[in-house]
Structures are given as structure tokens and as C-alpha cells.
Design a protein around this motif. Structure first.
Motif, mmCIF file in Angstrom:
data_model
loop_
_atom_site.group_PDB
_atom_site.id
_atom_site.type_symbol
_atom_site.label_atom_id
_atom_site.label_comp_id
_atom_site.label_asym_id
_atom_site.label_seq_id
_atom_site.Cartn_x
_atom_site.Cartn_y
_atom_site.Cartn_z
ATOM 1 N N GLU A 10 9.902 2.414 6.340
ATOM 2 C CA GLU A 10 10.685 3.101 5.315
ATOM 3 C C GLU A 10 11.259 2.132 4.299
ATOM 4 O OE1 GLU A 10 12.626 5.662 2.887
ATOM 5 O OE2 GLU A 10 11.086 6.122 4.391
ATOM 6 N N ARG A 11 11.669 0.958 4.745
ATOM 7 C CA ARG A 11 12.251 -0.015 3.829
ATOM 8 C C ARG A 11 11.221 -0.552 2.835
ATOM 9 N NH1 ARG A 11 11.360 -2.385 8.682
ATOM 10 N NH2 ARG A 11 10.093 -4.290 8.715
ATOM 11 N N GLU A 12 9.923 -0.313 3.121
ATOM 12 C CA GLU A 12 8.859 -0.779 2.251
ATOM 13 C C GLU A 12 8.221 0.361 1.455
ATOM 14 O OE1 GLU A 12 6.055 -3.116 4.458
ATOM 15 O OE2 GLU A 12 7.637 -4.269 5.452
ATOM 16 N N ALA A 13 8.911 1.476 1.364
ATOM 17 C CA ALA A 13 8.397 2.592 0.564
ATOM 18 C C ALA A 13 8.123 2.105 -0.861
ATOM 19 C CB ALA A 13 9.399 3.738 0.552
ATOM 20 N N ARG A 15 0.848 -1.189 0.000
ATOM 21 C CA ARG A 15 0.000 0.000 0.000
ATOM 22 C C ARG A 15 0.883 1.237 0.000
ATOM 23 N NH1 ARG A 15 -3.321 1.080 5.245
ATOM 24 N NH2 ARG A 15 -3.448 3.094 4.215
ATOM 25 N N MET A 16 0.317 2.357 -0.417
ATOM 26 C CA MET A 16 1.004 3.640 -0.358
ATOM 27 C C MET A 16 0.895 4.180 1.064
ATOM 28 S SD MET A 16 2.513 5.889 -2.448
ATOM 29 C CE MET A 16 3.134 7.563 -2.262
ATOM 30 N N ALA A 17 1.950 4.780 1.552
ATOM 31 C CA ALA A 17 1.891 5.415 2.866
ATOM 32 C C ALA A 17 0.911 6.576 2.826
ATOM 33 C CB ALA A 17 3.269 5.909 3.276
ATOM 34 N N GLY A 18 0.036 6.641 3.809
ATOM 35 C CA GLY A 18 -0.918 7.739 3.932
ATOM 36 C C GLY A 18 -1.081 8.055 5.400
#
Length: 253
Positions: free
Chosen positions: A145-148, A136-139
Motif C-alpha cells: 500500500e505504501r508503494e501505491a 508497477r501498477m497493482a494488478g
């Protein structure tokens, strides 16, 4: 006892047989609001207590479970798709452990499977991709951070992005920082398997515009990868006449 049940991606006949039987037998159903097709509630027997968890906090959900347990009732916690993906079940299970309330988990058909079916797509095509990234996109909910998204995009694998249809410009920008290009095939699958299902095919370079054109801002998965336009994929070895398996001897040449 509490039964966590995956409701499937939307179509009421895509719930598992076990899940349907538990719904029919339940004394109480706590379902995940607009994400679960309300047609499934028609399986509930007369007198079954029904709660919409979209209007509740975790503490309120647990209070209902405790009261039902005190009455020796069977509770179904009905989550969308398969609850192991973005289902917030771990925090419920941990609290039930603390309270000494028994539970089990019935898997469901995830919406990422429903989306592939809607697009008539195979995520793992030989020679194209053998990896599926579900993210998913960070919201408002952050991601490590490693999964950006921009970092995951470096793999160029088949990708399914949940909970991000309202952030399509940012999704598009992040993905283009990886191995994908503007020409990489993409699709928006809105409410996969529901009657109002819609599949919008585009490229990564036109993803945000496609969402705006079709007014898709929620309840949609974003699919990205060459599996969507699989020119030049390799034939499966399993069914190749020259390939020997445990059950069949391959031909020479």
C-alpha cells in the motif's frame, strides 16, 4: 551449477559477453518464454537441452535444475533484461539454497535502460530530476500500500512503470493524483531494442488514448516525467569549465 543470466532488453547483441559465453557452454538453458529474444538460443551448442519456462511452474523449473545438477551439467536460467527487476529469481535462489545447488548471477541490461536509449532520454537531468522511480501498477500481482502509484507520484520524479501497459487508464488516473499534471511529458516504449521497437510520445493527460491509438497493451514501458521534454535543465557541473575536480582546475568566473 546454475547460472542466472540477464538476457538484456531484447536485441541479441545487448547480452553481456559473460552471459553469451555461458549460453555457448551450457548443457541446459531454461529461458523466459516470449520475453527473451529467441535469437539468443542460436548461441546454444548442439545437444543443449532447452526449456521454455513460460510453460512451466516453479516446481517444474526446479525439477529440471535438480536433474541437470545430478548429471553434473551447467544450467543457464535466462531471464529478460536484468533479472533483479521483476525476475522472480529470489524464490528460485532460496530453493536452490535448500537443495544445496550452487548458483551465480550475471547482470543484464534492463529494459528501463533500453527504453531510455530508444527515447534518447536521460532520467537524471540536473535541475529537473535526480531520482528514478521504477515500479508497477497493482494488478493481479499486488503492491504494498505504501508503494501505491498515486503515492509515488507525489515525488514528481522520473518514473518508469513496468508491467502496466494493459492498465493505462488506471495508470493515468493514479499518476494525476500526485505531482504530475496532464501536461507532464510521457512516453510508451514498446519492445525497446527489438526490431519492432516503437516509441509513442504523449502527455500524461493523453497517455491512455495514445496506448489505444497505437494498440499498445503489453511488452511496453511507461515513462513519465519532465526529463522527456527537458527545457531549462542545468548544465552538468562535471564538465563546466568553472568547476574544479580532482583531475582539472576550473577557471575563474
Amino acid at each position: 551449477m546454475v547460472h542466472f543470466v540477464g538476457a538484456g532488453p531484447g536485441a541479441p547483441d545487448l547480452i553481456t559477453l559473460r552471459g553469451a559465453e555461458l549460453l555457448r557452454a551450457a548443457d541446459c538453458i531454461i529461458y523466459a518464454g516470449s520475453l527473451v529474444n529467441p535469437a539468443l538460443l542460436a548461441l546454444a551448442r548442439d545437444g543443449c537441452a532447452v526449456y521454455n519456462s513460460a510453460e512451466m511452474t516453479l516446481e517444474q523449473v526446479l525439477a529440471v535444475m535438480q536433474e541437470q545438477e545430478r548429471l553434473s551439467h551447467e544450467t543457464v536460467r535466462l531471464h529478460t533484461g536484468d533479472a533483479s527487476l521483476y525476475g522472480a529469481i529470489r524464490e528460485q535462489m532460496d530453493q536452490l539454497d535448500r537443495l544445496g545447488i550452487a548458483y551465480d548471477d550475471v547482470p543484464g541490461v534492463s529494459s528501463f535502460c533500453g527504453a531510455a536509449a530508444a527515447a534518447c532520454a536521460e532520467y537524471t537531468l540536473p535541475g529537473i530530476s535526480q531520482t528514478v522511480i521504477i515500479t508497477r501498477m497493482a494488478g493481479r500481482t499486488p503492491v504494498p500500500e505504501r508503494e501505491a502509484l498515486s503515492k509515488l507520484a507525489a515525488h514528481g520524479a522520473s518514473m518508469v512503470i513496468f508491467l502496466s501497459a494493459g492498465m493505462l487508464p488506471a495508470v493515468q488516473e493514479a499518476l494525476l493524483q500526485g505531482a504530475y499534471t496532464k501536461a507532464t511529458p510521457a512516453a510508451l516504449v514498446y519492445k525497446a531494442t527489438w526490431p519492432e521497437e516503437k516509441v509513442v510520445r504523449c502527455t500524461l493527460g493523453t497517455l491512455a488514448q495514445a496506448g489505444a491509438d497505437h494498440q499498445i497493451t503489453k511488452t511496453a514501458l511507461i515513462l513519465v516525467g519532465d526529463f522527456l521534454a527537458p527545457a531549462g535543465y542545468d548544465r552538468s557541473k562535471l564538465y563546466d569549465p568553472g568547476f574544479t575536480t580532482e583531475f582539472r582546475k576550473g577557471s575563474e568566473g
